[in-house]
Design an enzyme around this catalytic site. Structure first.
Site, short mmCIF file in Angstrom:
data_model
loop_
_atom_site.label_atom_id
_atom_site.label_comp_id
_atom_site.label_asym_id
_atom_site.label_seq_id
_atom_site.Cartn_x
_atom_site.Cartn_y
_atom_site.Cartn_z
N ASP A 87 0.65 -1.35 0.20
CA ASP A 87 -0.07 0.00 -0.06
C ASP A 87 0.57 1.47 -0.09
O ASP A 87 0.37 2.50 0.30
CB ASP A 87 -1.08 0.05 1.24
CG ASP A 87 -1.65 -1.35 0.92
OD1 ASP A 87 -2.60 -1.54 0.33
OD2 ASP A 87 -1.91 -1.99 2.51
N LYS A 94 2.36 1.70 -5.44
CA LYS A 94 3.51 1.25 -5.99
C LYS A 94 2.62 1.40 -7.72
O LYS A 94 3.29 1.28 -9.27
CB LYS A 94 3.85 -0.19 -5.67
CG LYS A 94 4.64 -0.61 -5.13
CD LYS A 94 5.13 -1.84 -4.16
CE LYS A 94 3.84 -2.46 -4.12
NZ LYS A 94 3.17 -2.02 -2.95
N GLY A 104 -3.62 -4.43 -4.47
CA GLY A 104 -4.64 -3.43 -5.13
C GLY A 104 -4.25 -2.80 -5.42
O GLY A 104 -3.37 -1.79 -4.21
N HIS A 105 -3.84 -2.31 -6.61
CA HIS A 105 -2.60 -0.88 -7.19
C HIS A 105 -3.54 -0.25 -7.57
O HIS A 105 -4.64 -0.11 -8.10
CB HIS A 105 -2.32 -1.08 -8.59
CG HIS A 105 -0.74 -2.09 -7.76
ND1 HIS A 105 -0.15 -2.65 -8.02
CD2 HIS A 105 -0.55 -2.80 -6.40
CE1 HIS A 105 1.22 -3.09 -7.60
NE2 HIS A 105 0.69 -3.31 -6.45
N GLN A 120 2.27 -5.93 -2.30
CA GLN A 120 2.49 -5.58 -1.42
C GLN A 120 4.37 -5.53 -1.21
O GLN A 120 4.33 -4.68 -2.07
CB GLN A 120 2.17 -7.75 -0.67
CG GLN A 120 1.39 -7.96 -0.57
CD GLN A 120 1.04 -9.12 -2.00
OE1 GLN A 120 1.95 -9.97 -2.40
NE2 GLN A 120 -0.23 -9.41 -2.11
#
Length: 436
Positions: free
Chosen positions: A20, A23, A47-48, A230
């Site tokens: 988080d 990235k 999740g990005h 991650q």
């Protein structure tokens, strides 16, 4: 604003904290000047979030470079895929006018419905040693991969092979769910078989031997951008085990997770927030429990992209960052959410831990020591709140125009971790970025 060109043929964007970190934005920032953008580990537990001209895109399987038409997005063999979720992700992008230029490794393993049930069982069983799972089936699918009865996405295109493998995998997991954990499991093998064959048919045009394509592209001098999921402290080998994810999150996983020996010139960018956040269970030495945590959570919208869970908030931890620099071989740091720290008169930075009276500057492997670690802080001057106009001014005029407190903060971190901070993010949008 056009993307800058990475300075190496091989560029990796990896998380330097708990995930988080931003990235997705940093990948998106470079992606338009790359030929390939490649995910090499993790699954839809990651999740990005990418913001382009105020439009928010939340991606889970697909690399962040998909928002450009030029680069080819690759889901590598090291990724685990929920095919139903991936189909929905592709559909959502198409509905927003984006046609994914996407290829999926035929060797990527497939998350099955029983993996999700197994994940719920394991999380309950592990109690205080749990990782705070998103319950997306990630640990069980990686476990089945190592048991060697996993199902790969390419198997969905070969009905007889898929059935042969499914019989073994289904019975193994169903027996554990029912006989070990005492949980009811009502899904039938026939239903799963039918559903997953249909998913394979929908994804068929994307599935290919991506390792071969990447190999020949590399020999031709194409530019690669690798996107990790991650972060460093969640790495299965080097993270805060057992409070980790189930894959290797570090830059060294690029080759294993893509199937290509990549030995050329590399730029390894570690993404770190200007503070720290964490979703999940584990020791968190710099965690805040006062009004600063609430303020940072709301200003930074610190809620999980995948789960929506509120993130735990803490001060920047340089013990953690030193490990990220060392294990990943970082050449650069991208420091994000500097705008969120604006408005505080002073900012605490953890430079070491104190454990039983001993000063520790490198991350211990011992879980017991991490549970007893107390942070030692250096207090630095803060900087004033920044309006959108001020952020725009800073981004147009570069690092020398930034507030004095921010410049000193950046310099202090660089000197402590011995790694250059070359990218600064002052907001969520693609354009709110400074390349130093």
């Amino acid at each position: 604003m056009p993307s800058p060109k990475p300075r190496a043929q091989l560029t990796a964007v990896v998380g330097a904290q708990w995930g988080d970190e931003g990235k997705g934005k940093i990948t998106d920032y470079f992606a338009d000047e790359c030929d390939y953008v490649v995910r090499f580990q993790g699954g839809n537990n990651a999740g990005h979030t990418v913001v382009v001209d105020g439009e928010v895109y939340k991606l889970h399987h697909i690399p962040s470079g998909v928002l450009y038409s030029g680069p080819i997005s690759i889901i590598g063999n090291g990724v685990v895929i929920n095919p139903k979720g991936l189909i929905e992700e592709i559909k959502n992008l198409r509905e927003r006018g984006i046609t994914p230029n996407l290829k999926i490794s035929t060797r990527a393993h497939t998350i099955m419905p029983y993996h999700i049930v197994m994940d719920e069982c394991l999380t309950s069983h592990q109690g205080d040693l749990a990782a705070g799972s998103t319950k997306r089936g990630i640990a069980p699918v990686y476990a089945d991969k190592m048991y060697r009865h996993g199902i790969r996405i390419g198997d969905l295109l070969e009905p007889a092979i898929f059935e042969e493998k499914l019989i073994r995998s289904f019975e193994f997991n169903k027996n554990i769910i029912q006989k070990v954990f005492g949980r009811q499991f009502d899904l039938t093998m026939d239903d799963i078989y039918t559903d997953y064959l249909s998913y394979g048919e929908e994804l068929k045009s994307f599935i290919t031997d991506t390792a071969l394509e990447l190999y020949y592209a590399y020999k031709e001098g194409k530019n690669f951008l690798f996107e990790a999921a991650q972060g460093m402290s969640l790495d299965i080998d080097h993270g805060m085990y057992p409070h980790t994810t189930s894959s290797s999150t570090v830059a060294g996983q690029m080759s294993a997770g893509t199937g290509v020996g990549l030995n050329g010139d590399r730029q390894i960018i570690g993404v770190a927030k200007a503070y720290v956040s964490r979703v999940g269970i584990s020791p968190f030495p710099t965690e805040l429990h006062d009004e600063r945590a609430e303020e940072l959570r709301e200003k930074g919208q610190e809620y999980g992209t995948t789960t929506g869970r509120p993130r735990r908030i803490g001060c920047l931890d340089l013990v953690q960052l030193r490990q990220a620099v060392r294990v990943n071989g970082l050449t650069d740091i991208a420091l994000t959410k500097l705008d969120v720290l604006a408005g505080f008169s002073s900012i605490a930075v953890c430079t070491s831990y104190k454990i039983d009276g001993e000063i520790i500057k490198e991350m211990p492997a011992s879980l017991d020591k991490m549970r007893r670690a107390k942070p030692t802080y250096t207090e630095l001057d803060g900087w004033e709140e920044m309006s959108k106009d001020r952020v725009k001014y800073f981004c147009e005029n570069g690092g020398s125009s930034l507030p004095a407190g921010m410049r000193k903060y950046i310099k202090f971190i660089e000197e402590e971790i011995e790694c250059r901070i070359s990218i600064l993010s002052l907001g969520p949008d693609r354009n709110e970025t400074i390349l130093r």
